[in-house]
Scaffold this active site. Structure first.
Site, mmCIF file in Angstrom:
data_model
loop_
_atom_site.group_PDB
_atom_site.id
_atom_site.type_symbol
_atom_site.label_atom_id
_atom_site.label_comp_id
_atom_site.label_asym_id
_atom_site.label_seq_id
_atom_site.Cartn_x
_atom_site.Cartn_y
_atom_site.Cartn_z
ATOM 1 N N GLY A 149 8.108 3.011 13.866
ATOM 2 C CA GLY A 149 6.784 3.523 13.546
ATOM 3 C C GLY A 149 6.596 3.631 12.044
ATOM 4 N N CYS A 150 5.351 3.765 11.634
ATOM 5 C CA CYS A 150 5.052 3.789 10.196
ATOM 6 C C CYS A 150 5.558 5.061 9.519
ATOM 7 C CB CYS A 150 3.560 3.585 9.954
ATOM 8 S SG CYS A 150 2.481 4.688 10.906
ATOM 9 N N TYR A 151 5.241 6.224 10.091
ATOM 10 C CA TYR A 151 5.745 7.468 9.499
ATOM 11 C C TYR A 151 7.275 7.495 9.465
ATOM 12 C CZ TYR A 151 1.145 9.851 9.599
ATOM 13 O OH TYR A 151 -0.147 10.223 9.377
ATOM 14 N N THR A 153 9.414 5.156 9.300
ATOM 15 C CA THR A 153 9.944 4.238 8.282
ATOM 16 C C THR A 153 10.004 4.915 6.920
ATOM 17 O OG1 THR A 153 9.168 2.257 9.445
ATOM 18 C CG2 THR A 153 9.534 2.060 7.069
ATOM 19 N N SER A 154 8.930 5.601 6.565
ATOM 20 C CA SER A 154 8.869 6.259 5.245
ATOM 21 C C SER A 154 9.812 7.450 5.159
ATOM 22 C CB SER A 154 7.428 6.708 4.955
ATOM 23 O OG SER A 154 7.060 7.796 5.788
#
Length: 341
Positions: A149-151, A153-154
């Protein structure tokens, strides 16, 4: 090696269109089929005019018979749909899923967090959750790849190396993340029509956002099964794309800011998309837009034992389509940066 024949299912969403844009520039890829539902018969350029000069197939409805003609399937579909496709994969097919269908290792966790039963749990065992810089070559023998997921990953990229080396306290990690509204998909304009989307900042999923499960699962793999406690709060911002995560950590007595930064640099020294900045560098989403990069900065606070980590990515690329292509490149022994420069 001849070009890979690729099918993109869910090609008209924000991430799907971005994926097509990147794949259309990839030297090792032939886009064989673009699939959609309400958009059948349209050209993909209807959704992004920059694709009008590309020779791309018209959008068609997905059918299982298409699988025999392709090597690789990207699914950028609502949760639950990639599971159905996974049932019908041929031996020569690889599936890279950009939804949550193959991110969690247990079907019971998927039911708990996504409120739907996993329709083909046997395929979870054939899959791998692949954050490329961490997973690396472990994906080569896997038929199904779950794209992060995007969150997460960060969040995972800065935390995994320093947790693995036992440099921080695991009791109270606080994660504050802010995303552009593209992360909520094309339906965001309807869902938030009464929220003044373009001029306000909104917290959502407070305490129980679905990505908690993914973050927990992946972090605990690097703690030697010690308990980890974190609080994650996502926010929707009045910008189209980008994520900035601000992570508050408490360091152990044996640790310091230099050790944290050095460990991050050491871990990612051969990772072309991870950039570790000098201490106290302030980061902006503008630094990463339209790239597959993740920028990380570690900052001091007024307390000796507390630090703040800043991490920023483009949610549509490193948080989605770009990372999926990075996984493809690793799977097929292409240059890791092919199609992503």
């Amino acid at each position: 090696m001849p070009k890979l024949n690729v099918l993109v299912a869910g090609s008209t969403g924000y991430i799907g269109v971005q994926l097509v844009k990147l794949l259309s520039k990839h030297k090792k890829v032939n886009i064989k089929y673009l699939c959609g539902s309400s958009s059948v018969g349209k050209n993909i350029s209807y959704f992004d005019k920059s694709l009008s000069k590309k020779k791309l197939p018209k959008i068609i409805k997905f059918q299982n018979k298409l699988l025999k003609d392709v090597d690789l399937i990207f699914t950028a579909l609502p949760n639950g749909e990639a599971q159905k496709i996974s049932k019908n994969l041929n031996k020569h097919n690889t599936l890279i899923d950009l939804s949550a269908d193959f991110r969690l290792d247990k079907a019971s966790d998927y039911l708990k967090w996504y409120k739907q039963k996993h329709s083909f749990p046997k395929n979870i065992k054939k899959s791998i959750y692949s954050l490329p810089e961490i997973t690396k070559n472990k994906i080569k023998d896997k038929q199904i790849i779950g794209n992060p997921g995007c969150y997460p990953t960060s969040i995972l990229l800065p935390l995994i190396p320093i947790i693995r080396k036992d440099l921080i306290d695991l009791e109270n990690i606080i994660i504050d993340s802010k995303s552009g509204y593209s992360g909520a998909g094309r339906g965001v304009h309807v869902k938030y029509k009464d929220k003044n989307l373009y001029e306000s900042l909104s917290a959502y999923g407070v305490g129980y956002h679905r990505h908690n499960s993914e973050i927990q699962q992946e972090l605990i793999k690097h703690t030697n099964n010690k308990k980890i406690n974190f609080t994650f709060t996502p926010h929707l911002t009045p910008m189209f794309r980008g994520i900035l995560s601000t992570i508050y950590i408490t360091i152990k007595k044996k640790s310091n800011i230099s050790k944290i930064i050095n460990e991050l640099k050491k871990t990612y020294k051969n990772s072309p998309f991870i950039k570790i900045h000098k201490q106290d560098t302030l980061l902006s989403t503008n630094d990463v837009i339209n790239t597959n990069n993740c920028l990380i900065s570690v900052c001091k606070t007024k307390y000796k034992n507390k630090l703040i980590i800043l991490s920023t990515i483009d949610n549509l690329i490193k948080g989605g389509s770009g990372q999926a292509i990075q996984n493809m490149n690793l799977k097929y022994n292409f240059n890791e940066t092919e199609g992503l420069k």
